[in-house]
Design a protein around this motif. Structure first.
Motif, PDB file in Angstrom:
ATOM      1  N   ILE A 123       0.849  -1.190   0.000  1.00 49.69           N
ATOM      2  CA  ILE A 123       0.000   0.000   0.000  1.00 49.69           C
ATOM      3  C   ILE A 123       0.889   1.246   0.000  1.00 49.69           C
ATOM      4  N   ILE A 124       0.259   2.413  -0.185  1.00 53.20           N
ATOM      5  CA  ILE A 124       0.922   3.665   0.138  1.00 53.20           C
ATOM      6  C   ILE A 124       0.608   3.935   1.597  1.00 53.20           C
ATOM      7  N   ALA A 125       1.606   3.814   2.441  1.00 47.53           N
ATOM      8  CA  ALA A 125       1.436   3.928   3.889  1.00 47.53           C
ATOM      9  C   ALA A 125       1.608   5.375   4.345  1.00 47.53           C
ATOM     10  N   ILE A 149      -3.318  13.585  10.347  1.00 42.92           N
ATOM     11  CA  ILE A 149      -2.715  14.707   9.640  1.00 42.92           C
ATOM     12  C   ILE A 149      -1.250  14.409   9.318  1.00 42.92           C
ATOM     13  N   ASP A 150      -0.605  15.351   8.645  1.00 45.61           N
ATOM     14  CA  ASP A 150       0.817  15.300   8.297  1.00 45.61           C
ATOM     15  C   ASP A 150       1.119  14.104   7.394  1.00 45.61           C
ATOM     16  N   TRP A 151       0.718  14.225   6.123  1.00 47.14           N
ATOM     17  CA  TRP A 151       0.838  13.141   5.160  1.00 47.14           C
ATOM     18  C   TRP A 151       2.058  13.284   4.260  1.00 47.14           C
ATOM     19  N   ASP A 152       2.930  14.247   4.530  1.00 41.59           N
ATOM     20  CA  ASP A 152       4.067  14.477   3.645  1.00 41.59           C
ATOM     21  C   ASP A 152       5.014  13.283   3.556  1.00 41.59           C
ATOM     22  N   GLY A 153       5.028  12.458   4.587  1.00 44.25           N
ATOM     23  CA  GLY A 153       5.922  11.300   4.583  1.00 44.25           C
ATOM     24  C   GLY A 153       5.307  10.049   4.008  1.00 44.25           C
ATOM     25  N   ALA A 154       4.107  10.151   3.444  1.00 42.81           N
ATOM     26  CA  ALA A 154       3.455   8.977   2.868  1.00 42.81           C
ATOM     27  C   ALA A 154       4.275   8.421   1.719  1.00 42.81           C
ATOM     28  N   ASP A 162       3.205   0.024   8.858  1.00 42.99           N
ATOM     29  CA  ASP A 162       2.471   1.156   9.405  1.00 42.99           C
ATOM     30  C   ASP A 162       1.932   0.827  10.794  1.00 42.99           C
ATOM     31  N   LEU A 163       1.407  -0.383  10.938  1.00 38.08           N
ATOM     32  CA  LEU A 163       0.799  -0.795  12.201  1.00 38.08           C
ATOM     33  C   LEU A 163       1.844  -0.924  13.303  1.00 38.08           C
TER      34      LEU A 163
END
Length: 264
Positions: A123-125, A149-154, A162-163
């Motif tokens: 996925i895109i995490a 919030i803060d999705w710049d590091g996705a 991620d979990l």
């Protein structure tokens, strides 16, 4: 606040230049911004609204996002997650995001930050699912909309990667006596159960907990050696030691984590 008045937003490690203007947030852009906007647009199109919606680029070249009202959980509101049902709500929010992003096809020219190499790429995490990126609505109350919030590091990653990071921050899995929870194993089991991992996934997750935490120590160490900010500052302030200690705490208890997760 007047509609066009800029209000600096503090918090996080990279908040310089981030401001609120009315019901929007303006942030500096990067090469990853178009891909992140495509991701956020997809999430809203498939019904996941617990994330900012991109509104384009303003006249100053900043990205424009919808402002997510409420209070950031870390540090002052972390006690909101003490009840098991609230921690389960974070787990379900994480699962909802992962399900929503499953069918996302990144643009062919997508560029991501890729700060830390991830295990897996299904996925895109988000890569920073933590209390400092969870906003609870209703003036800090447990009701109302919650948002990430803060999705710049996705970027490319996996559900388990991620979990593993989310469990470190939300349980939390901490060696610090001020944060360490005697019921950490039970909170982990509740989180994993609410997320919905099967037995095979639980067996894969446990050894990943230490590796994901250690990756943060290695990242800060390497960035500090190159003088890259704000990571070098965080290393100097002792954050690297915190991640190393937490890694050791997690790895010493792998048998306990596995036993508890398989007890369901």
């Amino acid at each position: 606040m007047e509609p066009d008045e800029e209000q600096p937003l503090a918090g996080g490690n990279v908040s310089e230049g981030v401001v609120r203007v009315g019901d929007t947030v303006r942030r500096p852009t990067g090469p990853w911004t178009p891909a992140v906007h495509a991701l956020l647009t997809h999430l809203h199109e498939v019904g996941f609204h617990a994330a900012p919606r991109p509104l384009g680029i303003d006249d100053e070249g900043r990205e424009v996002l919808t402002f997510m009202p409420g209070d950031v959980v870390w540090p002052d509101r972390f006690s909101l997650l003490d009840p098991a049902r609230q921690l389960a709500r974070v787990a379900q929010l994480t699962r909802d995001f992962h399900d929503a992003v499953q069918d996302f096809t990144p643009p062919p020219d997508a560029r991501w930050q890729r700060l830390i190499p991830a295990e897996g790429s299904d996925i895109i995490a988000h890569h920073d699912l933590a209390p400092w990126n969870l906003v609870v609505g209703g003036g800090g109350q447990s009701q109302g909309q919650w948002a990430l919030i803060d999705w710049d590091g996705a970027g490319p990653g996996s559900r388990l990667w991620d979990l593993a990071y989310a469990l470190h921050g939300f349980v939390p899995l901490s060696a610090d006596p001020r944060r360490r929870r005697p019921d950490a194993a039970d909170r982990m089991r509740g989180f994993v159960g609410a997320y919905g991992l099967d037995e095979a996934e639980r067996r894969r997750l446990v050894p990943m907990l230490g590796r994901r935490t250690r990756s943060m120590h290695v990242f800060l160490r390497d960035q500090a050696a190159c003088g890259v900010q704000p990571w070098a500052r965080l290393w100097t302030e002792g954050h690297g030691d915190v991640w190393r200690s937490d890694t050791e705490y997690i790895e010493r208890r792998e048998d306990e984590w596995l036993r508890v997760l398989l007890a369901d």
